[in-house]
Design a protein around this motif. Structure first.
Motif, PDB file in Angstrom:
ATOM      1  N   VAL A  51      22.256  44.523  58.884  1.00 39.75           N
ATOM      2  CA  VAL A  51      22.163  43.751  57.638  1.00 39.75           C
ATOM      3  C   VAL A  51      23.306  42.742  57.593  1.00 39.75           C
ATOM      4  CG1 VAL A  51      22.176  43.845  55.125  1.00 39.75           C
ATOM      5  CG2 VAL A  51      21.074  45.676  56.432  1.00 39.75           C
ATOM      6  N   ARG A  52      22.963  41.465  57.374  1.00 40.98           N
ATOM      7  CA  ARG A  52      23.981  40.438  57.175  1.00 40.98           C
ATOM      8  C   ARG A  52      24.259  40.325  55.681  1.00 40.98           C
ATOM      9  NH1 ARG A  52      25.454  40.225  62.425  1.00 40.98           N
ATOM     10  NH2 ARG A  52      23.903  39.241  63.765  1.00 40.98           N
ATOM     11  N   ASP A  53      25.515  40.413  55.322  1.00 45.09           N
ATOM     12  CA  ASP A  53      25.890  40.337  53.912  1.00 45.09           C
ATOM     13  C   ASP A  53      27.041  39.352  53.761  1.00 45.09           C
ATOM     14  OD1 ASP A  53      25.871  40.826  51.218  1.00 45.09           O
ATOM     15  OD2 ASP A  53      26.209  42.985  51.367  1.00 45.09           O
ATOM     16  N   PHE A  54      27.303  38.971  52.516  1.00 46.36           N
ATOM     17  CA  PHE A  54      28.355  37.982  52.248  1.00 46.36           C
ATOM     18  C   PHE A  54      29.152  38.410  51.026  1.00 46.36           C
ATOM     19  CE2 PHE A  54      25.410  35.715  54.840  1.00 46.36           C
ATOM     20  CZ  PHE A  54      26.168  34.799  55.555  1.00 46.36           C
ATOM     21  N   ALA A  55      30.467  38.268  51.146  1.00 48.07           N
ATOM     22  CA  ALA A  55      31.363  38.489  50.014  1.00 48.07           C
ATOM     23  C   ALA A  55      31.938  37.132  49.616  1.00 48.07           C
ATOM     24  CB  ALA A  55      32.483  39.459  50.392  1.00 48.07           C
ATOM     25  N   LEU A  56      31.856  36.809  48.341  1.00 49.60           N
ATOM     26  CA  LEU A  56      32.237  35.484  47.849  1.00 49.60           C
ATOM     27  C   LEU A  56      33.169  35.602  46.652  1.00 49.60           C
ATOM     28  CD1 LEU A  56      28.602  34.044  47.847  1.00 49.60           C
ATOM     29  CD2 LEU A  56      30.333  33.584  49.585  1.00 49.60           C
ATOM     30  N   ARG A  57      34.151  34.736  46.591  1.00 48.18           N
ATOM     31  CA  ARG A  57      35.032  34.655  45.434  1.00 48.18           C
ATOM     32  C   ARG A  57      35.334  33.179  45.155  1.00 48.18           C
ATOM     33  NH1 ARG A  57      33.856  39.218  45.805  1.00 48.18           N
ATOM     34  NH2 ARG A  57      35.094  41.105  45.481  1.00 48.18           N
ATOM     35  N   THR A  58      35.085  32.725  43.929  1.00 48.12           N
ATOM     36  CA  THR A  58      35.477  31.389  43.511  1.00 48.12           C
ATOM     37  C   THR A  58      36.580  31.505  42.477  1.00 48.12           C
ATOM     38  OG1 THR A  58      33.314  30.392  43.967  1.00 48.12           O
ATOM     39  CG2 THR A  58      34.733  29.236  42.417  1.00 48.12           C
TER      40      THR A  58
END
Length: 430
Positions: free
Chosen positions: A203-210
Motif C-alpha cells: 500500500v502506498r500512503d502519504f503523510a502531509l502537513r501544511t
C-alpha cells in the motif's frame, strides 16, 4: 547521441536512471492544487490535450533497449488522462489519489485527477520521474494552466524537441573540473534506515502537513540568528526526528541525501522555455550529519556547516558527471547499478533518508483562472520502498507543506503520522 527517426526522442542517462529506480520504489510525482471553486472540466480536458500535443515526451512511452528512447503514442485519446473523483472529504481522499501511478512503459507520462466536492476542486497532476524532475513538474503545471486560461486561442509555438541531457549544464565548466577524481561512494552505516515492521509495502500512503505562514516566519528568524538558510533549519529538524526514530550511535556521521537542481548553473544562459524545462536536471548528494547533538541550535549549526561544505564545491556536478559517463555504457549497466545499490541497502538494512526542498511555488505557476482562487499548492514526491523515506518540502503563499510517501504496512500509518508530528515539533515556532 544517436540519430533517431521521427516519433522517437533520445532518453539520456538521467531519464534511464529514474526509470530504473522503479526497482527501488514508485517514481511518480504529484502537483496538488486546492481551489476555492470549481474548474471547467471541458477546458481542463482541452488544455491537457494541448499539453500532450506540444510536449512530446508526455505523449510517449519509455522503450527499453541498449540505448532507450521515448516513443510517441499513436492516436492516443487525450481525454482519458483526466479523471474525476467525487468526494465529501478531499483531505482524506487525497492519499488514495496520490497512490495512482503513471506507467512510463505504457504512457502517457501524465495523469490528471480532479477531486471534486460540491463547491471546490483539488487538482492532482501526476507525472513520472523518468520524464521530468520537480522543476519540470512546475513547468508542466504552468503550461497546463496557460493552456486552460487561453483555451480556444493560439498559443505562442513552443521550441522543437529539446536536448534532455545534462550537456548544457556540464558545458558551463572547464573540462579539467569535470575530469577530476571523484570519491568512491561509501556504503551507508548498517541500520541507518527508517524502522519497519513485517508485512511488505503493498500500500502506498502519504503523510502531509501544511504549516501556517507564522511557522515559516519563525523558521526564517531562527535561521537568520544562526546564519543558516531555511533549508538548513529543515535539514536539522528532519535529522533530529530521524535520530529519535532510528537512534544511530553517536560519533559516526550518517548521510542524508539532499537534492539539487542543476539548472542553477545555467543562470548566465538564455532563459529556458517551459518545454525545455520539462526534463530531468536534478541530482542528489550525501550530506554527512552528526548524531548525538541534542540541542536544536547545535543541530542547525551542524546542518549549516555540512551544507556550506558542499555549496563551495559546485554541488551536484560530480554526481552529474558520474551519471552521464556511466549511463552511456548502456542501459543494462544502469539497471545493474540500481540492483546492486538496492541489494547493498537490503543487506545492511540501510537506506539513507532523502530531503528534497523544492522551494517556492510562484502563484503564476498555478494560475488556472483569475476567478478561482488557489488556497494551497504543493508537490508530493516519489515513494521509496521501506525502509527508505523521502521528505518533500514546498512553499506556497508562505505556507510550508511537508510530504512523505511511504510503503505500508511495513511502515504503519500511525508510525508515520507520529514521525511527521515529531518533525514538525522540532521546527521553530512550535
Amino acid at each position: 547521441m544517436n540519430d533517431y527517426p521521427p516519433g522517437r526522442i533520445p532518453a539520456p542517462p538521467m531519464d534511464q536512471f529514474n526509470y530504473a529506480l522503479q526497482a527501488a520504489g514508485e517514481q511518480s510525482m504529484h502537483m496538488v492544487i486546492a481551489f476555492d471553486g470549481l474548474l471547467d472540466e471541458r477546458l481542463l480536458q482541452e488544455a491537457a490535450a494541448t499539453v500532450l500535443n506540444e510536449v512530446e515526451v508526455l505523449g510517449s512511452r519509455f522503450v527499453e533497449s541498449d540505448t532507450p528512447y521515448w516513443e510517441l503514442l499513436p492516436g492516443a485519446d487525450h481525454h482519458v488522462i483526466v479523471h474525476i473523483h467525487l468526494s465529501n472529504d478531499p483531505r482524506s481522499d487525497l492519499p488514495r489519489v496520490l497512490a495512482i501511478p503513471v506507467d512510463p512503459a505504457a504512457g502517457p507520462q501524465i495523469g490528471i485527477h480532479l477531486i471534486r466536492t460540491r463547491n471546490n476542486d483539488t487538482l492532482c497532476i501526476t507525472v513520472h520521474h523518468a520524464a521530468m524532475d520537480a522543476r519540470g513538474l512546475l513547468a508542466c503545471t504552468q503550461f497546463l494552466a496557460e493552456c486552460y486560461r487561453n483555451c480556444g486561442t493560439s498559443l505562442a509555438p513552443q521550441a522543437g524537441t529539446p536536448d534532455r541531457s545534462l550537456s548544457a549544464v556540464l558545458s558551463q565548466f572547464p573540462e579539467a573540473d569535470l575530469c577530476c577524481d571523484r570519491p568512491v561512494p561509501e556504503d551507508p552505516p548498517a541500520g541507518w534506515a527508517f524502522p519497519i515492521s513485517p508485512g511488505g509495502n503493498s500500500v502506498r500512503d502519504f503523510a502531509l502537513r501544511t504549516l501556517p505562514a507564522s511557522r515559516l516566519d519563525s523558521i526564517k528568524c531562527v535561521g537568520k540568528l544562526h546564519g543558516a538558510t531555511v533549508n538548513d533549519v529543515l535539514l536539522a529538524a528532519y535529522f533530529m526526528a530521524l535520530c529519535t526514530m532510528i537512534r544511530p550511535p553517536s560519533g559516526r556521521p550518517v548521510p542524508i541525501m539532499v537534492s539539487i537542481d542543476l539548472r542553477r548553473y545555467l543562470k548566465g544562459s538564455r532563459p529556458l522555455s517551459l518545454k525545455e524545462t520539462i526534463c530531468n536536471q536534478s541530482v542528489a548528494f550525501p550530506v554527512q550529519m552528526k548524531p548525538g547533538l541534542e540541542l536544536r541550535d547545535e543541530m542547525i549549526a551542524c546542518a549549516g556547516d555540512a551544507m556550506r561544505k558542499f555549496m563551495t564545491k559546485n554541488p551536484g556536478i560530480a554526481s552529474a558527471v558520474d551519471l552521464e559517463s556511466y549511463g552511456y555504457m548502456g542501459f543494462a549497466h544502469i539497471c545493474e547499478r540500481v540492483r546492486t545499490m538496492k541489494a547493498t541497502f537490503d543487506a545492511r538494512h540501510a537506506n539513507p533518508p532523502f530531503l528534497g526542498n523544492i522551494g517556492i511555488i510562484p502563484e503564476e505557476i498555478v494560475a488556472f483562472s483569475q476567478d478561482i482562487p488557489v488556497t494551497n499548492a504543493f508537490v508530493a514526491g516519489i515513494v521509496i520502498d521501506p525502509p527508505g523515506v523521502a521528505l518533500g518540502v514546498t512553499t506556497f503563499k508562505n505556507q510550508l507543506t511537508l510530504s512523505i510517501g511511504y510503503g505500508s504496512p511495513a511502515i504503519p500509518h500511525v508510525v508515520m503520522e507520529q514521525f511527521m508530528d515529531l518533525l514538525v515539533s522540532y521546527l521553530p515556532g512550535a
